[in-house]
Every structure is written in structure tokens, then in C-alpha cells.
Write a protein that holds these residues in place. Sequence first.
Motif, PDB file in Angstrom:
ATOM      1  N   ARG A  62       0.826  -1.207   0.000  1.00  0.00           N
ATOM      2  CA  ARG A  62       0.000   0.000   0.000  1.00  0.00           C
ATOM      3  C   ARG A  62       0.859   1.256   0.000  1.00  0.00           C
ATOM      4  N   LYS A  63       1.980   1.214   0.712  1.00  0.00           N
ATOM      5  CA  LYS A  63       2.880   2.351   0.736  1.00  0.00           C
ATOM      6  C   LYS A  63       3.455   2.605  -0.655  1.00  0.00           C
ATOM      7  N   SER A  64       3.831   1.533  -1.345  1.00  0.00           N
ATOM      8  CA  SER A  64       4.373   1.669  -2.701  1.00  0.00           C
ATOM      9  C   SER A  64       3.338   2.270  -3.637  1.00  0.00           C
ATOM     10  N   LEU A  65       2.088   1.809  -3.523  1.00  0.00           N
ATOM     11  CA  LEU A  65       1.020   2.327  -4.374  1.00  0.00           C
ATOM     12  C   LEU A  65       0.726   3.786  -4.060  1.00  0.00           C
ATOM     13  N   GLU A  66       0.747   4.123  -2.789  1.00  0.00           N
ATOM     14  CA  GLU A  66       0.495   5.510  -2.387  1.00  0.00           C
ATOM     15  C   GLU A  66       1.592   6.428  -2.905  1.00  0.00           C
ATOM     16  N   ASP A  82      -7.529   1.459   1.541  1.00  0.00           N
ATOM     17  CA  ASP A  82      -7.186   0.045   1.735  1.00  0.00           C
ATOM     18  C   ASP A  82      -6.589  -0.573   0.474  1.00  0.00           C
ATOM     19  N   GLY A  83      -5.761   0.207  -0.218  1.00  0.00           N
ATOM     20  CA  GLY A  83      -5.093  -0.301  -1.413  1.00  0.00           C
ATOM     21  C   GLY A  83      -5.934  -0.261  -2.674  1.00  0.00           C
ATOM     22  N   ARG A  84      -7.173   0.251  -2.597  1.00  0.00           N
ATOM     23  CA  ARG A  84      -8.052   0.326  -3.757  1.00  0.00           C
ATOM     24  C   ARG A  84      -8.084   1.756  -4.283  1.00  0.00           C
ATOM     25  N   VAL A 198     -15.693   3.511 -10.106  1.00  0.00           N
ATOM     26  CA  VAL A 198     -14.848   2.432 -10.616  1.00  0.00           C
ATOM     27  C   VAL A 198     -13.633   2.351  -9.712  1.00  0.00           C
ATOM     28  N   GLU A 199     -13.258   1.136  -9.324  1.00  0.00           N
ATOM     29  CA  GLU A 199     -12.093   0.941  -8.469  1.00  0.00           C
ATOM     30  C   GLU A 199     -11.052   0.100  -9.193  1.00  0.00           C
ATOM     31  N   ILE A 200      -9.790   0.444  -8.967  1.00  0.00           N
ATOM     32  CA  ILE A 200      -8.663  -0.316  -9.512  1.00  0.00           C
ATOM     33  C   ILE A 200      -7.919  -0.912  -8.327  1.00  0.00           C
ATOM     34  N   SER A 201      -7.914  -2.238  -8.256  1.00  0.00           N
ATOM     35  CA  SER A 201      -7.338  -2.915  -7.090  1.00  0.00           C
ATOM     36  C   SER A 201      -6.244  -3.895  -7.507  1.00  0.00           C
ATOM     37  N   PRO A 202      -5.022  -3.712  -7.037  1.00  0.00           N
ATOM     38  CA  PRO A 202      -3.988  -4.725  -7.278  1.00  0.00           C
ATOM     39  C   PRO A 202      -4.322  -5.991  -6.483  1.00  0.00           C
TER      40      PRO A 202
END
Length: 248
Positions: A62-66, A82-84, A198-202
Motif C-alpha cells: 500500500r505504501k508503494s502504491l500511495e 485500503d489499497g483500492r 470504478v475501483e482499480i485494485s492490485p
Amino acid sequence: MSEYLDEGVEPAAPVWAVFGDLMSVLLGAFVLVLVGVIGVQLELSARLENEITQRQEETQRRKSLEEALARQIAEGSVTLTDGRIGISGSVLFALNSAGLQAEGREVLNSLVEPLKTYLETHDEVLMISGFTDDRPVHEGNLHFADNWDLSAQRALTVTRALIEEGVSSASVFAAAFGPEQPVSSNDDEEGRAKNRRVEISPVPKLTAKAIAEQTEVGKPIDAATPADTSLPVAASPSAQTETAYGNP
């Protein structure tokens, strides 16, 4: 005569021998219990260590995505919960439409490079999820059967837009949740607007593979699939569906 009496009496076992046998049994039982306790403790310790590792990995993910989306989050064009990655439906689409608006395409274009960079360093794929409010599609709308159909087409539109801009088609798939899993109340327009998104979730590749293997376009995944209780409709971005619609 005493000799005859002595011959009829068997000698008793020594007390110390019986006591020794009893102690051996108790010692064996104690050893078994001790081994069992140690085994349980080791198992609990391994589970705890595994859970800590998973949480650390999730926090780092989540830190990397943020960090990758810092500019977009600061500008308010997307949210990260929450990562989404969340994008408002009104930014992407007109009401009851799956045609991507110019503003929405700009937002998606700004996400392409951060998402590609993120995927290069993580063994994950992107799940593009479409959501609607609980209001039925407008009467006379010939483009969508219901909210499930609408959310599926919007998810596919975003998926294809990302692929067109350079995201690998092997790293992305679409899922539709319709009116399920609202993030706000559907009792007022403000809440309904938040739910149209719309959500993009790894997600891990194994999770995506399991979903893909148990789904077809327009068919909910099996109840046995380890997913949310509100099961999505998943679709490949190559499905033959029209995606550019005007208002009904």
C-alpha cells in the motif's frame, strides 16, 4: 508344619517395583503432553510469524502504491482506500452511459505510468471493478439490461482504456459488482453519487487466476470461490461488447 504353610503362600511383589512402573507411566504421559504443548506452541508461533510477514508485505504494498499515485491523490482526482484506487463515476461517465468522458480519460492516462511502474515491481494484476447505485437504469434504455450490465460495461471501458495507453492486457481484468458493496447510503443523491464509481485494485495473480477460471462474461462466479459475499461478474477485456454509449 510351618514349612507346609510357607509353601502355599506366593511371595508378594516388592513395593518399589510397582512404584517404579507407576512413575514410568506418569513420566511417559508427561513427556507426551510436553511434546504436544511444544508442537502447538511452534505451530502458533509459525502462524503468527506468517501473519506478521503478510501484514508487513501488505503495508509495504500500500505504501508503494500511495507513493506511485502521490500526485493524483494530492490533486483529488483519485482516492486510495485500503489499497483500492477509486475514481468517481461522474468523472468517468455521463449518467447511464459507459462512454468515457474526456475528463475521465485524462485521469486514466495520468494513472498509466504509475500503475505500470508498480506492476513491474509487484507480482500482481489489476482488477477493474464497476459499481452502481441501487436505482434501476432508466426505462427505455436499450443499452443495458440492468445495473450489473452497466457496471460491467463501465469496468470494461476503463480496462480497455488502460490497455490502449500501454498497460499490458495480461495484467488487467474487469469485474462487475452492480449495486452491491456501496460505500455510502443510497438514500440521497450525494450517497448514490459516491456509490457510482470504478475501483482499480492490485490483487495477487493466483487470486485473479482463480476468479478467471470460474467466471464467464455475464455469469457470477461460483459460491465456493473465496471472494466477497457479493460475488462479481468478471469479464475479459477482449469480450465482444460495445462500450461507447450516449445518454438514454
